[in-house]
Design a protein around this motif. Sequence first.
Motif, mmCIF file in Angstrom:
data_model
loop_
_atom_site.group_PDB
_atom_site.id
_atom_site.type_symbol
_atom_site.label_atom_id
_atom_site.label_comp_id
_atom_site.label_asym_id
_atom_site.label_seq_id
_atom_site.Cartn_x
_atom_site.Cartn_y
_atom_site.Cartn_z
ATOM 1 N N ARG A 147 0.824 -1.207 0.000
ATOM 2 C CA ARG A 147 0.000 0.000 0.000
ATOM 3 C C ARG A 147 0.866 1.269 0.000
ATOM 4 O O ARG A 147 0.554 2.235 -0.690
ATOM 5 N N ARG A 148 1.951 1.261 0.759
ATOM 6 C CA ARG A 148 2.844 2.427 0.762
ATOM 7 C C ARG A 148 3.491 2.622 -0.599
ATOM 8 O O ARG A 148 3.625 3.757 -1.096
ATOM 9 N N LEU A 149 3.871 1.509 -1.228
ATOM 10 C CA LEU A 149 4.473 1.589 -2.557
ATOM 11 C C LEU A 149 3.484 2.148 -3.573
ATOM 12 O O LEU A 149 3.816 3.023 -4.371
ATOM 13 N N LEU A 150 2.253 1.646 -3.541
ATOM 14 C CA LEU A 150 1.245 2.124 -4.485
ATOM 15 C C LEU A 150 0.954 3.604 -4.265
ATOM 16 O O LEU A 150 0.741 4.357 -5.221
ATOM 17 N N LEU A 151 0.942 4.033 -3.010
ATOM 18 C CA LEU A 151 0.705 5.441 -2.714
ATOM 19 C C LEU A 151 1.825 6.303 -3.287
ATOM 20 O O LEU A 151 1.572 7.370 -3.869
ATOM 21 N N ARG A 152 3.059 5.850 -3.153
ATOM 22 C CA ARG A 152 4.189 6.605 -3.711
ATOM 23 C C ARG A 152 4.103 6.673 -5.230
ATOM 24 O O ARG A 152 4.370 7.715 -5.831
ATOM 25 N N LEU A 153 3.729 5.564 -5.859
ATOM 26 C CA LEU A 153 3.589 5.561 -7.314
ATOM 27 C C LEU A 153 2.446 6.467 -7.770
ATOM 28 O O LEU A 153 2.561 7.190 -8.753
ATOM 29 N N ARG A 154 1.342 6.418 -7.011
ATOM 30 C CA ARG A 154 0.153 7.179 -7.402
ATOM 31 C C ARG A 154 0.423 8.674 -7.421
ATOM 32 O O ARG A 154 -0.079 9.389 -8.288
ATOM 33 N N TYR A 155 1.220 9.161 -6.479
ATOM 34 C CA TYR A 155 1.432 10.595 -6.362
ATOM 35 C C TYR A 155 2.842 11.024 -6.763
ATOM 36 O O TYR A 155 3.280 12.119 -6.435
ATOM 37 N N ALA A 156 3.527 10.153 -7.496
ATOM 38 C CA ALA A 156 4.850 10.520 -7.988
ATOM 39 C C ALA A 156 4.734 11.588 -9.074
ATOM 40 O O ALA A 156 3.688 11.760 -9.704
ATOM 41 N N ASP A 157 5.841 12.294 -9.301
ATOM 42 C CA ASP A 157 5.862 13.306 -10.357
ATOM 43 C C ASP A 157 5.604 12.645 -11.703
ATOM 44 O O ASP A 157 6.013 11.526 -11.966
ATOM 45 N N GLU A 158 4.941 13.385 -12.595
ATOM 46 C CA GLU A 158 4.547 12.818 -13.891
ATOM 47 C C GLU A 158 5.748 12.316 -14.676
ATOM 48 O O GLU A 158 5.671 11.340 -15.417
ATOM 49 N N ASP A 159 6.886 12.957 -14.537
ATOM 50 C CA ASP A 159 8.066 12.598 -15.322
ATOM 51 C C ASP A 159 9.040 11.735 -14.520
ATOM 52 O O ASP A 159 10.221 11.644 -14.831
ATOM 53 N N TRP A 160 8.489 11.044 -13.484
ATOM 54 C CA TRP A 160 9.395 10.316 -12.588
ATOM 55 C C TRP A 160 10.215 9.223 -13.269
ATOM 56 O O TRP A 160 11.346 8.958 -12.849
ATOM 57 N N PRO A 161 9.739 8.546 -14.337
ATOM 58 C CA PRO A 161 10.590 7.485 -14.899
ATOM 59 C C PRO A 161 11.859 8.015 -15.564
ATOM 60 O O PRO A 161 12.854 7.320 -15.646
ATOM 61 N N ASN A 162 11.835 9.282 -16.071
ATOM 62 C CA ASN A 162 12.943 9.771 -16.872
ATOM 63 C C ASN A 162 13.555 11.067 -16.348
ATOM 64 O O ASN A 162 14.538 11.552 -16.880
ATOM 65 N N GLY A 163 12.965 11.651 -15.327
ATOM 66 C CA GLY A 163 13.405 12.957 -14.865
ATOM 67 C C GLY A 163 14.526 12.888 -13.854
ATOM 68 O O GLY A 163 15.307 11.929 -13.778
ATOM 69 N N ALA A 164 14.582 13.956 -13.029
ATOM 70 C CA ALA A 164 15.680 14.090 -12.080
ATOM 71 C C ALA A 164 15.667 12.982 -11.033
ATOM 72 O O ALA A 164 16.699 12.685 -10.425
ATOM 73 N N ASN A 165 14.505 12.377 -10.819
ATOM 74 C CA ASN A 165 14.389 11.331 -9.796
ATOM 75 C C ASN A 165 14.530 9.935 -10.402
ATOM 76 O O ASN A 165 13.844 9.003 -9.993
ATOM 77 N N ALA A 166 15.398 9.806 -11.383
ATOM 78 C CA ALA A 166 15.548 8.513 -12.065
ATOM 79 C C ALA A 166 15.980 7.420 -11.104
ATOM 80 O O ALA A 166 15.524 6.272 -11.211
ATOM 81 N N ASP A 167 16.842 7.739 -10.158
ATOM 82 C CA ASP A 167 17.284 6.729 -9.189
ATOM 83 C C ASP A 167 16.117 6.262 -8.331
ATOM 84 O O ASP A 167 15.949 5.059 -8.064
#
Length: 319
Positions: A147-167
Amino acid sequence: MTVRKFREFEAYAAAVGDADLQMMLPRLKRPRWELSAFYVNQLHLQFGVEGGGVIAEGTALSTGRFLYVPLSGLHHANGIPLGTHSIFVIDPGCEFTISVLEEHRWCSIYIPSDVSNDGVIEGEPDDTAPKGARVVELGTHEIGALRRLLLRLRYADEDWPNGANADAARSLRAELDAVCRRISISTADEAPGAATGRPLLVRSELARIVRDRIECGGDEGVTIEELAVATDVSQRTLRSLFLEYFGVPPRRYLLIRRLNQVRSVLRTSEPDETTVTSVAAQFGFWHLGRFAGTYSELFGETPSATLHQARRRQPAQCI
């Protein structure tokens, strides 16, 4: 991430993917439906917010496994209540029924058959493996982590796969892959006994007979007596089956189904060529005043309003 907001239940239902679905609105609290969807590696995630109940009957795609995670509200899956530690696992090509009679939230994770536990494309899927739809009970730590993981994914930045938060994105991918790997090899606990005392397999078969008989019943539908004969059970047993699978007794289910069918026709008809009276009669509603009141209570608008909004209907709103 784009959250799509829908003015109408039907547009929302058409947007939900990863399964061949028929969705009905059994109870409306407020006209609010939201859906967001995105990929993590080859996994497809959907998050839904529904401002009322739903009865969803469908078949998972033959190309992958489908994990359904209730996030709020009391969900039933194939007649089994989903608790705070439950998820619903649906193998490729398997039939399922999910019912909720209140406002609720959910998440689904679709895992293609050609993706291994490590996220690597494999060869042909194993057609000899046992298939089914089952409830899996996770441990407190495991369901909390999911549930915590899904919550983080749900509200992650739109460009999270390729942006500054790539790690961080790679870390989330790895976490989700690990969770899906554990869930995929889990086995279901013993399913709760049915109120009828019948085994789960028999109940599933009865539900399939009921659906087939209703489909063959024509626009005006079938009677409770006809369903009892078709399933070779008592009306009391039939009532228990409906309450388990659909959350409502047989007569209410059949009424909801016909009302949803009426709405489908009204939404796609030309007001100059169709009348509410003729459509209501087509589905066995002969008392127009009573029909209009029941329709308005369920959908939040009169049948006449539904018909006359057909020309002005706009695509689903997205933000």
